[in-house]
Design a protein around this motif. Sequence first.
Motif, PDB file in Angstrom:
ATOM      1  N   GLY A 267      44.440  21.635  25.175  1.00 21.61           N
ATOM      2  CA  GLY A 267      44.828  21.973  23.800  1.00 21.61           C
ATOM      3  C   GLY A 267      45.773  23.157  23.769  1.00 21.61           C
ATOM      4  O   GLY A 267      46.201  23.652  24.821  1.00 21.61           O
ATOM      5  N   PRO A 268      46.097  23.658  22.587  1.00 22.45           N
ATOM      6  CA  PRO A 268      45.732  23.088  21.283  1.00 22.45           C
ATOM      7  C   PRO A 268      46.614  21.904  20.908  1.00 22.45           C
ATOM      8  O   PRO A 268      47.811  21.903  21.189  1.00 22.45           O
ATOM      9  N   ALA A 269      45.989  20.900  20.312  1.00 29.00           N
ATOM     10  CA  ALA A 269      46.677  19.689  19.852  1.00 29.00           C
ATOM     11  C   ALA A 269      47.451  19.009  20.963  1.00 29.00           C
ATOM     12  O   ALA A 269      48.528  18.457  20.747  1.00 29.00           O
ATOM     13  N   GLY A 270      46.899  19.049  22.185  1.00 30.79           N
ATOM     14  CA  GLY A 270      47.531  18.380  23.307  1.00 30.79           C
ATOM     15  C   GLY A 270      48.783  19.035  23.824  1.00 30.79           C
ATOM     16  O   GLY A 270      49.499  18.436  24.643  1.00 30.79           O
ATOM     17  N   SER A 271      49.065  20.275  23.431  1.00 27.06           N
ATOM     18  CA  SER A 271      50.302  20.937  23.858  1.00 27.06           C
ATOM     19  C   SER A 271      50.292  21.319  25.330  1.00 27.06           C
ATOM     20  O   SER A 271      51.351  21.546  25.919  1.00 27.06           O
ATOM     21  N   THR A 272      49.120  21.413  25.953  1.00 22.61           N
ATOM     22  CA  THR A 272      49.035  21.686  27.387  1.00 22.61           C
ATOM     23  C   THR A 272      48.413  20.530  28.165  1.00 22.61           C
ATOM     24  O   THR A 272      48.001  20.716  29.309  1.00 22.61           O
ATOM     25  N   GLN A 273      48.342  19.372  27.520  1.00 18.97           N
ATOM     26  CA  GLN A 273      47.745  18.212  28.190  1.00 18.97           C
ATOM     27  C   GLN A 273      48.615  17.778  29.365  1.00 18.97           C
ATOM     28  O   GLN A 273      49.825  17.602  29.244  1.00 18.97           O
ATOM     29  N   MET A 274      47.991  17.644  30.536  1.00 24.45           N
ATOM     30  CA  MET A 274      48.661  17.181  31.743  1.00 24.45           C
ATOM     31  C   MET A 274      48.102  15.825  32.134  1.00 24.45           C
ATOM     32  O   MET A 274      47.062  15.385  31.627  1.00 24.45           O
ATOM     33  N   LEU A 275      48.768  15.171  33.070  1.00 21.57           N
ATOM     34  CA  LEU A 275      48.250  13.895  33.557  1.00 21.57           C
ATOM     35  C   LEU A 275      46.875  14.075  34.182  1.00 21.57           C
ATOM     36  O   LEU A 275      45.993  13.225  34.020  1.00 21.57           O
ATOM     37  N   SER A 276      46.674  15.185  34.876  1.00 21.73           N
ATOM     38  CA  SER A 276      45.376  15.420  35.525  1.00 21.73           C
ATOM     39  C   SER A 276      44.276  15.648  34.496  1.00 21.73           C
ATOM     40  O   SER A 276      43.175  15.106  34.625  1.00 21.73           O
ATOM     41  N   THR A 277      44.533  16.450  33.466  1.00 20.59           N
ATOM     42  CA  THR A 277      43.517  16.678  32.439  1.00 20.59           C
ATOM     43  C   THR A 277      43.293  15.420  31.601  1.00 20.59           C
ATOM     44  O   THR A 277      42.183  15.194  31.110  1.00 20.59           O
ATOM     45  N   PHE A 284      35.364  11.614  32.139  1.00 14.87           N
ATOM     46  CA  PHE A 284      34.120  12.355  31.923  1.00 14.87           C
ATOM     47  C   PHE A 284      33.825  12.663  30.457  1.00 14.87           C
ATOM     48  O   PHE A 284      32.785  13.251  30.171  1.00 14.87           O
ATOM     49  N   GLN A 285      34.720  12.298  29.558  1.00 15.63           N
ATOM     50  CA  GLN A 285      34.446  12.527  28.141  1.00 15.63           C
ATOM     51  C   GLN A 285      34.345  11.222  27.359  1.00 15.63           C
ATOM     52  O   GLN A 285      33.419  11.051  26.564  1.00 15.63           O
ATOM     53  N   THR A 286      35.279  10.324  27.582  1.00 19.81           N
ATOM     54  CA  THR A 286      35.208   9.021  26.909  1.00 19.81           C
ATOM     55  C   THR A 286      34.663   7.935  27.819  1.00 19.81           C
ATOM     56  O   THR A 286      34.487   6.803  27.376  1.00 19.81           O
ATOM     57  N   PHE A 287      34.420   8.258  29.092  1.00 20.85           N
ATOM     58  CA  PHE A 287      33.846   7.333  30.078  1.00 20.85           C
ATOM     59  C   PHE A 287      34.667   6.049  30.197  1.00 20.85           C
ATOM     60  O   PHE A 287      34.124   4.962  30.328  1.00 20.85           O
ATOM     61  N   GLU A 288      35.982   6.212  30.209  1.00 22.60           N
ATOM     62  CA  GLU A 288      36.905   5.110  30.468  1.00 22.60           C
ATOM     63  C   GLU A 288      37.484   5.314  31.868  1.00 22.60           C
ATOM     64  O   GLU A 288      38.609   5.748  32.043  1.00 22.60           O
ATOM     65  N   VAL A 289      36.667   4.983  32.856  1.00 21.03           N
ATOM     66  CA  VAL A 289      37.034   5.257  34.241  1.00 21.03           C
ATOM     67  C   VAL A 289      38.236   4.423  34.657  1.00 21.03           C
ATOM     68  O   VAL A 289      39.066   4.879  35.450  1.00 21.03           O
ATOM     69  N   GLY A 290      38.368   3.227  34.137  1.00 21.46           N
ATOM     70  CA  GLY A 290      39.520   2.399  34.468  1.00 21.46           C
ATOM     71  C   GLY A 290      40.825   3.040  34.032  1.00 21.46           C
ATOM     72  O   GLY A 290      41.807   3.066  34.793  1.00 21.46           O
ATOM     73  N   LYS A 291      40.855   3.600  32.812  1.00 22.45           N
ATOM     74  CA  LYS A 291      42.059   4.287  32.347  1.00 22.45           C
ATOM     75  C   LYS A 291      42.317   5.549  33.171  1.00 22.45           C
ATOM     76  O   LYS A 291      43.466   5.879  33.477  1.00 22.45           O
ATOM     77  N   ALA A 292      41.252   6.276  33.502  1.00 23.16           N
ATOM     78  CA  ALA A 292      41.416   7.467  34.335  1.00 23.16           C
ATOM     79  C   ALA A 292      42.004   7.110  35.686  1.00 23.16           C
ATOM     80  O   ALA A 292      42.889   7.817  36.203  1.00 23.16           O
ATOM     81  N   ALA A 293      41.542   6.001  36.261  1.00 26.63           N
ATOM     82  CA  ALA A 293      42.091   5.564  37.548  1.00 26.63           C
ATOM     83  C   ALA A 293      43.555   5.158  37.407  1.00 26.63           C
ATOM     84  O   ALA A 293      44.361   5.397  38.312  1.00 26.63           O
ATOM     85  N   ALA A 294      43.917   4.566  36.278  1.00 26.26           N
ATOM     86  CA  ALA A 294      45.313   4.191  36.048  1.00 26.26           C
ATOM     87  C   ALA A 294      46.201   5.433  35.993  1.00 26.26           C
ATOM     88  O   ALA A 294      47.310   5.448  36.555  1.00 26.26           O
ATOM     89  N   VAL A 295      45.734   6.474  35.313  1.00 23.42           N
ATOM     90  CA  VAL A 295      46.493   7.729  35.283  1.00 23.42           C
ATOM     91  C   VAL A 295      46.601   8.312  36.689  1.00 23.42           C
ATOM     92  O   VAL A 295      47.658   8.823  37.087  1.00 23.42           O
ATOM     93  N   ALA A 296      45.519   8.235  37.457  1.00 20.35           N
ATOM     94  CA  ALA A 296      45.543   8.741  38.832  1.00 20.35           C
ATOM     95  C   ALA A 296      46.544   7.977  39.681  1.00 20.35           C
ATOM     96  O   ALA A 296      47.221   8.560  40.539  1.00 20.35           O
ATOM     97  N   VAL A 297      46.669   6.670  39.451  1.00 20.74           N
ATOM     98  CA  VAL A 297      47.652   5.884  40.189  1.00 20.74           C
ATOM     99  C   VAL A 297      49.066   6.339  39.842  1.00 20.74           C
ATOM    100  O   VAL A 297      49.938   6.453  40.718  1.00 20.74           O
ATOM    101  N   VAL A 298      49.315   6.629  38.568  1.00 20.89           N
ATOM    102  CA  VAL A 298      50.633   7.129  38.166  1.00 20.89           C
ATOM    103  C   VAL A 298      50.937   8.462  38.849  1.00 20.89           C
ATOM    104  O   VAL A 298      52.045   8.680  39.359  1.00 20.89           O
ATOM    105  N   ILE A 299      49.945   9.358  38.863  1.00 17.81           N
ATOM    106  CA  ILE A 299      50.136  10.634  39.558  1.00 17.81           C
ATOM    107  C   ILE A 299      50.431  10.401  41.037  1.00 17.81           C
ATOM    108  O   ILE A 299      51.292  11.062  41.631  1.00 17.81           O
TER     109      ILE A 299
END
Length: 319
Positions: A267-277, A284-299
Amino acid sequence: MADNLENAREGEGWLPGRPALAGVPSRAAVRPPRPIRTGGYVLFVLPALLLSMSIIVIPGALTFLAAFTDWDGVSEPWWIGWENFETLLADRRFYEAILNNLKWMGLFLTVPVGLGLVAASILMRRKKSHAVFQIILLIPYVLSPVANTMIWVNMIFDPTSGVIGFINANLFPVPYPLGSTSTALFAVASVNIWNFWGYLAVIFFAAMRQTPEEQLEAAWLEGANGWQVFRYVTLPHILPTVALMLVIVTIFALLNFDYVYLMTGGGPAGSTQMLSTMAYTFAFQTFEVGKAAAVAVVISIFGIIASAVYVWISREGLR
């Protein structure tokens, strides 16, 4: 003559390192080479290979497979193909995270690298005290990110009890840097730069010390100033090190997580949101591990590209 040949063959009158008769090979010269036994070397590196496979290769492969599933981390995963990647490409937050990563990368490829080069050039003139200054420069780098974060958040950025609070109370109003969408990213980056630039300074200083002393002395005797000595003598010798550190900084910028998560959580309002966060939030917050893995693949894709550049520079060098 025949006796000499016989003596040379039998080794009589022969001194080590000197043939008894020119043109007559010794027994050591005609001895067949020993076969190379690789079994011992394989056993020697096998534990390291198994460790690498268990903590890098296998988790990486599982993460890649999870990117194509709908999984909450507990129940049975369902194969959904490219749906996670399609969802990311349609998500505005994904592009904002990439933009923030690029901003972070731009900051780290300029500010700490420039500070490191300047500090290393100054250390070159400190013949007796450079070891002490290197230790001082490395202190922020060896401190824990949690300790660094607590120092900056509570003692500097705090609007009531920190340095900013003192300025607000006694001098002039200063906005809270971590609470504004226009300054939060730069505030977090400044803390990480403070932590990191001393390490670069020590690396650049070690490279500068490899510059031939006679070339530096010749440049000074010819009347060159400090900038000219650095530009035409020192920089060409340290350019491979600078290029490699730029690639490493690029990889670190893509993988940065600790300071962003500890100081703002994206935050605030996603202004410091990174691919890792973003990946951490999905996992670990929305429990969408598949989407998290997809972001990890992009990284990983960005990291592989940077790593390929690093390997190419290491093998080919700068020509």
